[in-house]
Design a protein around this motif. Structure first.
Motif, PDB file in Angstrom:
ATOM      1  N   GLN A  46       0.830  -1.216   0.000  1.00  0.00           N
ATOM      2  CA  GLN A  46       0.000   0.000   0.000  1.00  0.00           C
ATOM      3  C   GLN A  46       0.861   1.261   0.000  1.00  0.00           C
ATOM      4  O   GLN A  46       0.568   2.235  -0.689  1.00  0.00           O
ATOM      5  CB  GLN A  46      -0.918   0.006   1.227  1.00  0.00           C
TER       6      GLN A  46
ATOM      7  N   VAL B 290       2.309   1.671  -3.517  1.00  0.00           N
ATOM      8  CA  VAL B 290       1.271   2.141  -4.446  1.00  0.00           C
ATOM      9  C   VAL B 290       0.978   3.622  -4.193  1.00  0.00           C
ATOM     10  O   VAL B 290       0.857   4.426  -5.127  1.00  0.00           O
ATOM     11  CB  VAL B 290      -0.007   1.287  -4.309  1.00  0.00           C
TER      12      VAL B 290
ATOM     13  N   ARG C 137       3.893   5.657  -5.563  1.00  0.00           N
ATOM     14  CA  ARG C 137       3.836   5.726  -7.030  1.00  0.00           C
ATOM     15  C   ARG C 137       2.745   6.700  -7.487  1.00  0.00           C
ATOM     16  O   ARG C 137       2.930   7.451  -8.439  1.00  0.00           O
ATOM     17  CB  ARG C 137       3.579   4.335  -7.620  1.00  0.00           C
ATOM     18  N   ARG C 138       1.627   6.662  -6.788  1.00  0.00           N
ATOM     19  CA  ARG C 138       0.523   7.561  -7.135  1.00  0.00           C
ATOM     20  C   ARG C 138       0.955   9.026  -6.942  1.00  0.00           C
ATOM     21  O   ARG C 138       0.725   9.876  -7.787  1.00  0.00           O
ATOM     22  CB  ARG C 138      -0.692   7.235  -6.258  1.00  0.00           C
TER      23      ARG C 138
END
Length: 170
Positions: free
Chosen positions: A6, A9, A12-13
């Motif tokens: 998480q 992610v 990266r977002r």
């Protein structure tokens, strides 16, 4: 394990959002994205400082312009129009400050004229419009003009003499 995924992610977002906002290429690594982000923030700060300086300059220019307008209105102006025999339209404008209405009314009384209608304003300096009727039909525009200028001049004359006395005491 799911917590690490998480976080990755989410990172990266965020990097993708920064890449889009700073117009970086898709293959850029974190350091280059961070550098371009800081560069973008620095450019925005410089633009904001420039806008603040321009705003302060505009405010100063506005203040100077207003003071110039106030100085332009400092002149004493008396306009008198003869409406009919013994009746005059009087318009007086001069700078703000001091007591102007009382000396003008005293001058009217000395000339033996009656004020039929009057409008007085002290918003952008002193201004007065009045319709006066003379008891004596022989009253002339020049006489009224001189009396009013003398009445207005009393105020500035008093101030000038006070300043002269103060400067001589130094």
């Amino acid at each position: 394990m799911a917590c690490k995924v998480q976080k990755r992610v989410s990172l990266r977002r965020r990097l993708h959002i920064l890449r889009v906002l700073t117009n970086s290429n898709n293959n850029a690594n974190r350091n280059s994205i961070n550098k371009s982000t800081f560069l973008q923030i620095h450019k925005l700060k410089l633009a904001l400082e420039t806008l603040k300086r321009e705003y302060e300059n505009l405010i100063a220019t506005r203040r100077d312009y207003i003071s110039l307008l106030n100085n332009v209105n400092d002149n004493k102006d008396v306009k008198i129009e003869k409406i009919r025999e013994g009746t005059f339209m009087v318009k007086v404008t001069c700078e703000k400050g001091g007591d102007k209405l009382v000396p003008i009314l005293e001058a009217f009384e000395e000339m033996c004229v009656n004020v039929e209608e009057a409008r007085v304003s002290c918003e952008n300096g002193f201004s007065m419009e009045a319709i006066i009727v003379a008891e004596d039909e022989n009253l002339d525009v020049i006489d009224v003009n001189e009396a009013l200028l003398k009445a207005i001049g009393k105020q500035s004359g008093e101030k000038g003499s006070e300043e002269l006395n103060n400067s001589s005491n130094l």
